[in-house]
Design an enzyme around this catalytic site. Structure first.
Site, PDB file in Angstrom:
ATOM      1  N   GLU A  38       0.845  -1.198   0.000  1.00 17.37           N
ATOM      2  CA  GLU A  38       0.000   0.000   0.000  1.00 17.37           C
ATOM      3  C   GLU A  38       0.878   1.245   0.000  1.00 17.37           C
ATOM      4  OE1 GLU A  38      -3.529   1.810   2.945  1.00 17.37           O
ATOM      5  OE2 GLU A  38      -2.123   0.295   3.688  1.00 17.37           O
ATOM      6  N   LYS A 108      -9.657   2.095  -2.127  1.00 19.21           N
ATOM      7  CA  LYS A 108      -9.889   1.528  -0.792  1.00 19.21           C
ATOM      8  C   LYS A 108     -11.239   1.960  -0.229  1.00 19.21           C
ATOM      9  CE  LYS A 108      -7.409   1.037   3.623  1.00 19.21           C
ATOM     10  NZ  LYS A 108      -6.147   1.407   4.315  1.00 19.21           N
ATOM     11  N   CYS A 141      -5.307  -3.103   2.530  1.00 20.49           N
ATOM     12  CA  CYS A 141      -5.075  -3.077   3.971  1.00 20.49           C
ATOM     13  C   CYS A 141      -6.348  -3.325   4.792  1.00 20.49           C
ATOM     14  CB  CYS A 141      -4.388  -1.760   4.342  1.00 20.49           C
ATOM     15  SG  CYS A 141      -3.447  -1.877   5.903  1.00 20.49           S
TER      16      CYS A 141
END
Length: 265
Positions: A38, A108, A141
């Site tokens: 990330e 995300k 994540c």
């Protein structure tokens, strides 16, 4: 298919330096699909949305074009975690890059802690892409904490889930990603970072232990918690098409979504 991760410590704010470091590794790496951490070009511990905007890039942009050259020479696909700037918004994104350019982008969905001050939440859903005949999805994540995210990708046919990360909670991401692989019968590539970043009175240490997980939850390869490392392994993606637990139980066929109180995917 040979899949791989590259675990390292990006230098905060050194976009060009990080970009060239990634390119140097990718030029030497034999793999069909490589997953990077990330925010791999910028580092993580930003102080403001304005700072994020200074370092963020459009997609396509300088980094995706640089890595596309690597992908073209190696006939590979690369999943890159990047700060993406689109119009006046910044996203914490994962970009799939192939020999011909950007294949697709995931933004995300589930922002962690102060990321909520820095980025806009994702607005592209959970797309699945074709990589050499294999269905590939991406998460970033903190998305690992939300089983709906991985399940949506799996229901859409994903055989491999690529997971660029900057994990800081020891052991949790490495545990839940095994569970997500097991409960969805998919391969999982966790590309985490290492190192510590400090800004003023704040400090974050990243947990490393990048891993590739089989559809039965077995760890096929794992990196140490604090060392730069490339990990790669040959897989048979067709194993992710078998959702059976017993001869009479199929994880997807046995679902009863009308009773879950959730919208059916």
């Amino acid at each position: 298919m040979r899949i791989a991760f590259y675990q390292f410590a990006p230098e905060l704010g050194a976009v060009e330096k990080n970009r060239e470091r990634l390119a140097a590794v990718l030029e030497e790496l034999e793999a069909d699909l490589v997953v990077l951490p990330e925010l791999a070009t910028t580092g993580y511990l930003f102080t403001s949305a304005e700072e994020v905007s200074r370092y963020a890039e459009p997609v396509p942009g300088p980094t995706t074009e640089r890595l596309q050259a690597c992908a073209r020479r190696r006939n590979a696909h690369i999943v890159l975690g990047i700060a993406e700037r689109a119009d006046d918004r910044c996203y914490n994104s994962a970009v799939l890059i192939g020999p011909e350019g950007v294949v697709g982008t995931y933004r995300k969905m589930h922002l962690f802690y102060e990321e909520k001050r820095l980025f806009h939440p994702g607005d592209l859903g959970f797309p699945v892409f074709d990589v050499q005949g294999v269905k590939v999805g991406m998460l970033v994540c903190f998305d690992h904490f939300f089983p709906e995210a991985a399940r949506t990708l799996a229901l859409r046919g994903a055989q491999v889930i690529c997971h660029p990360s900057n994990l800081i909670l020891p052991g949790l991401g490495q545990l839940t990603t095994r569970v997500r692989a097991l409960e969805n019968r998919v391969f999982w590539v966790l590309a985490n970072r290492i190192g510590t970043e400090t800004r003023d009175s704040r400090s974050l240490t990243f947990t490393g232990r990048s891993q590739i997980v089989a559809p039965d939850g077995t760890i096929l390869i794992e990196a140490p918690p604090d060392q730069e490392r490339v990990g790669s392994i040959e897989i048979d993606p067709s194993q992710a098409c078998d959702k059976r637990v017993t001869p009479l139980n199929d994880l997807f066929a046995d679902r009863r979504p009308t009773w879950y109180g959730l919208a059916s995917v």
